[in-house]
Design an enzyme around this catalytic site. Structure first.
Site, PDB file in Angstrom:
ATOM      1  N   ASP A  35       0.836  -1.200   0.000  1.00 54.82           N
ATOM      2  CA  ASP A  35       0.000   0.000   0.000  1.00 54.82           C
ATOM      3  C   ASP A  35       0.871   1.250   0.000  1.00 54.82           C
ATOM      4  O   ASP A  35       2.091   1.169   0.015  1.00 54.82           O
ATOM      5  CB  ASP A  35      -1.021  -0.029   1.138  1.00 54.82           C
ATOM      6  N   LYS A  56      -3.440   2.273  -0.804  1.00 57.11           N
ATOM      7  CA  LYS A  56      -4.278   2.878   0.223  1.00 57.11           C
ATOM      8  C   LYS A  56      -3.750   4.261   0.553  1.00 57.11           C
ATOM      9  O   LYS A  56      -2.761   4.412   1.245  1.00 57.11           O
ATOM     10  CB  LYS A  56      -4.266   2.016   1.473  1.00 57.11           C
ATOM     11  N   GLY A  87       2.210  -0.812   5.996  1.00 53.86           N
ATOM     12  CA  GLY A  87       2.907   0.222   6.756  1.00 53.86           C
ATOM     13  C   GLY A  87       2.843  -0.072   8.247  1.00 53.86           C
ATOM     14  O   GLY A  87       1.838  -0.551   8.756  1.00 53.86           O
ATOM     15  N   ILE A  92      -1.771  -3.178  14.003  1.00 54.78           N
ATOM     16  CA  ILE A  92      -2.058  -1.914  14.698  1.00 54.78           C
ATOM     17  C   ILE A  92      -2.664  -0.968  13.673  1.00 54.78           C
ATOM     18  O   ILE A  92      -1.964  -0.434  12.798  1.00 54.78           O
ATOM     19  CB  ILE A  92      -0.799  -1.337  15.370  1.00 54.78           C
ATOM     20  N   MET A 166      -4.062   8.776  13.193  1.00 54.23           N
ATOM     21  CA  MET A 166      -5.148   9.272  12.335  1.00 54.23           C
ATOM     22  C   MET A 166      -5.974  10.347  13.046  1.00 54.23           C
ATOM     23  O   MET A 166      -7.209  10.305  13.021  1.00 54.23           O
ATOM     24  CB  MET A 166      -6.048   8.093  11.907  1.00 54.23           C
TER      25      MET A 166
HETATM   26  C1  LIG Z   1      -4.038   3.227   8.829  1.00 55.88           C
HETATM   27  S1  LIG Z   1      -2.944   3.711  10.102  1.00 55.88           S
HETATM   28  C2  LIG Z   1      -1.673   2.525   9.870  1.00 55.88           C
HETATM   29  C3  LIG Z   1      -0.815   2.380  11.111  1.00 55.88           C
HETATM   30  C4  LIG Z   1       0.297   1.369  10.898  1.00 55.88           C
HETATM   31  N1  LIG Z   1      -0.234   0.041  10.768  1.00 55.88           N
HETATM   32  C5  LIG Z   1       1.316   1.414  12.030  1.00 55.88           C
HETATM   33  O1  LIG Z   1       1.477   0.412  12.741  1.00 55.88           O
HETATM   34  O2  LIG Z   1       1.975   2.446  12.192  1.00 55.88           O
HETATM   35  C6  LIG Z   1      -2.249   5.169   9.413  1.00 55.88           C
HETATM   36  C7  LIG Z   1      -1.786   6.124  10.500  1.00 55.88           C
HETATM   37  O3  LIG Z   1      -0.538   5.690  11.040  1.00 55.88           O
HETATM   38  C8  LIG Z   1       0.249   6.814  11.352  1.00 55.88           C
HETATM   39  N2  LIG Z   1       1.426   6.779  10.499  1.00 55.88           N
HETATM   40  C9  LIG Z   1       1.757   5.815   9.617  1.00 55.88           C
HETATM   41  N3  LIG Z   1       2.940   6.075   9.037  1.00 55.88           N
HETATM   42  C10 LIG Z   1       3.375   7.250   9.557  1.00 55.88           C
HETATM   43  C11 LIG Z   1       4.519   8.045   9.337  1.00 55.88           C
HETATM   44  N4  LIG Z   1       5.485   7.679   8.494  1.00 55.88           N
HETATM   45  N5  LIG Z   1       4.640   9.200  10.048  1.00 55.88           N
HETATM   46  C12 LIG Z   1       3.686   9.571  10.919  1.00 55.88           C
HETATM   47  N6  LIG Z   1       2.572   8.857  11.162  1.00 55.88           N
HETATM   48  C13 LIG Z   1       2.418   7.708  10.498  1.00 55.88           C
HETATM   49  C14 LIG Z   1      -0.606   8.048  11.094  1.00 55.88           C
HETATM   50  O4  LIG Z   1      -1.311   8.357  12.277  1.00 55.88           O
HETATM   51  C15 LIG Z   1      -1.528   7.522  10.020  1.00 55.88           C
HETATM   52  O5  LIG Z   1      -2.708   8.307   9.935  1.00 55.88           O
END
Ligand SMILES: C[S@@+](CC[C@H](N)C(=O)[O-])C[C@H]1O[C@@H](n2cnc3c(N)ncnc32)[C@H](O)[C@@H]1O
Length: 291
Positions: A35, A56, A87, A92, A166
């Site tokens: 994604d 995504k 990601g 999580i 998020m």
């Molecule tokens: C759908 S969730 C996925 C979380 C992911 N599975 C994890 O464990 O980090 C997406 C959210 O993760 C956070 N996120 C993911 N990658 C990020 C990054 N590189 N920098 C800051 N926040 C991040 C943000 O809050 C974003 O809105």
């Protein structure tokens, strides 16, 4: 012949945060289903694999989860080694449960290689310690997306740091509920695009969050923490927050690590974005010897 589907956590962006297992799985993969939160460099480990982007993007049109499940089942049933690259960590806020459930129902063997999630991979790298001896023994975590105001108020009552995934598009509700819980003057740290060349780290208070995040598109994806600040030792480093421009072949050199240890983020070319309100304008053009 049945293949195997491996759900792999890619971490939040920085390839240094991939696990050894993730790299091995990518090297052996026939197919990688990924994604958009994944840093492109990560895909370079999957030499020769077919890459399928299921794209995504936050708040944008995206491949339906059922379609992704169908791709995993189809490729696994064809006898392929499939890596489902996600990601952070798959379990999580990653919808990993739906994917393993679909594979289980279809009788396709699967395994999970957990990844570094944003709360430690992004906040930790930015200098936010979520626990410290003598200071606190726990922290709370929730998703701003999908949470009602009443639920946010429950999190605001947690007596310690609260991490929010998020949350950018819910900043109005978050600010209101935390102010109502008498936490308006507590520190808040927001990190956008953590671990990527576009990383931005900002510090404010709960009351200042609305102003900071008034253009949500500039802050996607971002993770925030309320009730914890960046450690002084990080902020005191001589190159804290600065981008160090280095040549591509110097990026992985020991000299680049020295720059990182002084607080800089080595990057190839000019990566800072002056248009971003919190972009660090100051660049260090670092002379790093060729390895
Ligand atoms: C759908 S969730 C996925 C979380 C992911 N599975 C994890 O464990 O980090 C997406 C959210 O993760 C956070 N996120 C993911 N990658 C990020 C990054 N590189 N920098 C800051 N926040 C991040 C943000 O809050 C974003 O809105």
């Amino acid at each position: 012949m049945t293949g195997i589907v491996t759900l792999v956590g890619a971490g939040p962006g920085d390839p240094d945060l991939l696990t050894v297992g993730a790299v091995r799985a990518l090297q052996r993969a026939d197919v990688v289903v990924y994604d958009n939160l994944v840093c492109p460099e990560v895909l370079e480990f999957a030499v020769g694999a077919t890459l399928i982007n299921v794209g995504k993007l936050p708040f944008a049109s995206q491949t339906a989860q059922e379609t992704i499940n169908g791709i995993l089942v189809r490729e696994g049933s064809l006898g392929r080694h499939v890596v489902r690259l996600k990601g952070g960590d798959p379990f999580i806020f990653g919808r990993g449960t739906e994917e393993v459930e679909a594979l289980h129902r279809a009788g396709v063997p699967f395994r999970v290689l957990p990844g570094v999630t944003s709360l430690n991979g992004v906040l930790g790298a930015a200098g936010v310690a979520l626990t410290a001896r003598g200071r606190n023994r726990g922290f709370a975590v929730f998703s701003g997306a999908g949470s009602s105001s009443a639920e946010i108020r429950t999190w605001a009552d947690y007596p310690g740091p609260v991490v929010i995934y998020m949350g950018v598009n819910r900043v109005g509700d978050i600010t209101r509920e935390f102010v109502n819980a008498a936490r308006g003057s507590e520190p808040a740290v927001v990190v956008a695009n953590g671990g990527t060349p576009r990383e931005v780290v900002a510090e404010t208070t709960v009351a200042g969050l609305g102003d900071l995040l008034r253009h949500p598109d500039d802050w996607t994806p971002a993770i925030m923490v309320i009730g914890a600040a960046r450690e002084h030792a990080f902020k005191a480093r001589s190159l804290d927050g600065k981008v160090a421009v280095v040549s591509r072949n110097a990026l992985e050199s020991p000299a680049a690590d020295e720059l990182r240890a002084r607080g800089a983020r080595p990057a190839v070319g000019v990566h800072h974005e002056p248009s971003h309100p919190f972009a660090r304008e100051v660049c260090v053009r670092a002379e790093v010897p060729k390895p």
